[in-house]
Design an enzyme around this catalytic site. Sequence first.
Site, short mmCIF file in Angstrom:
data_model
loop_
_atom_site.label_atom_id
_atom_site.label_comp_id
_atom_site.label_asym_id
_atom_site.label_seq_id
_atom_site.Cartn_x
_atom_site.Cartn_y
_atom_site.Cartn_z
N ASP A 57 0.81 -1.22 0.00
CA ASP A 57 0.00 0.00 0.00
C ASP A 57 0.85 1.27 0.00
OD1 ASP A 57 -2.17 -1.67 0.02
OD2 ASP A 57 -3.18 -0.67 1.68
N GLU A 352 -11.26 -5.00 1.99
CA GLU A 352 -10.54 -5.73 0.94
C GLU A 352 -11.35 -6.88 0.37
OE1 GLU A 352 -7.27 -3.50 3.00
OE2 GLU A 352 -9.25 -4.26 3.45
N ARG A 397 -5.59 -9.30 6.28
CA ARG A 397 -6.03 -9.53 7.66
C ARG A 397 -6.66 -10.91 7.83
NH1 ARG A 397 -4.18 -5.43 9.92
NH2 ARG A 397 -4.34 -3.32 9.05
#
Length: 445
Positions: A57, A352, A397
């Site tokens: 990112d 996401e 995650r």
Amino acid sequence: MTQPQKHYLPYIDLKPAMHAEGVVRLPGSKSISNRILLLSALAQGSTTILDLLASDDTHVMLTALHALGVKWEQGATQSTVVHGVNGAFPVRSANLFMGNAGTAIRPLTAALAVMGGEYALHGVSRMHERPIADLVDALNGVGTQISYTGQVGYPPLQIRTGHIHAQHMQVRGNVSSQFLTALLMCAPLMAKDHAVTISVIGELISKPYIEITLNLMHRFGVVVERDGWRSFTISPGQHYLSPGLIHVEGDASSASYFLAAGAIAGGPVRVEGIGKNSIQGDIRFAEALQQMGANVTMGDNWIEVTAGSGALKAIDADFNHIPDAAMTIAVVALYADGPSILRNIGSWRVKETDRITAMATELRKLGAEIEEGQDYLRITPPAQIQAASIATYDDHRMAMCFSLASLDGAARRGNQIRIQDPQCVAKTFPEYFDVFQRIARNDLF
């Protein structure tokens, strides 16, 4: 900063681990890193950034800034130097690939739309499924020209020069706090001759992330007046000034996995890089662990967790304030003494991946009984965690939080867990599984 090296493995198998213990030095916060990068670029003067996160990112943001004419270089001792452009990007036309980085595309969209020029912004397929209409509507409502080149309400976007008349803006607060963050960060570019007020329509979710934004804007010389969470006003004549040197805190969301490991599997596990005075809302994850019976201590730059006596306690709580770290609680709930309920997590659906559905699907593989609502999960732990192959949905995650299911807790034993597509952790924590192995003494094969 070079792009993080990836190791393309189809999966990683984690063997059961009886104990977790150790010290973890956290990578820099993604939320803080990308905010600081953009503020440094917009500022007058050069900014030296210490401990900037090296991840997909931040690479997306740095690459975009380079394409927009912002000069930056890596300095000595883990530093990155960004040379500010004083509110105007030199390059007036660019085609920008934003990957799946919400912390990059949203504030950049606002800044570029306000400055004017010809810009195209696009990303991976999932980015084109993540809503951005609330931000676009707020900006176009004051004269910017942003249009959709695919599905209406979602990237990809085309930006052209508009005619800005921004004295009052409105934005919905119940989808993503990043929309308000984007408007706040670009507001000084509009508040040249008059104040700009941004009003929030409805409930504002993820308020701690707005606190990060306001804190960092202040570090760069811009003061925002506020009426609670209802409106924010930027007085005229302010502009970003480099603080010279700024430090990125360790990532509190990433800390959650290691703190949870200490709560599940004995500890002590200590994370370094954040502490009791952190500006990140996810620091409150430690409070949730305390409610579940873990022992938590904090210093100025560290947090340490050990397991309490007996099984962890089930939890029923509102996690609107820490949506990312709440995913970790969903896996910790497998070790609790009864059903846990995670409430007010509707924002998971536009991350996401649709994290509510994804978490429910994968938790069931481990033997848990799951009740899935539009904005909540009810998790009844299994008698024994089952071995499973966990799909990660290209979501960092998902990969990290499900690693915890390999740990042995007081209530039940962990099991062998296969994490598919493990390189997805490069979005925020490329070395995650190496670090997890050190504290959990897992074998990877």
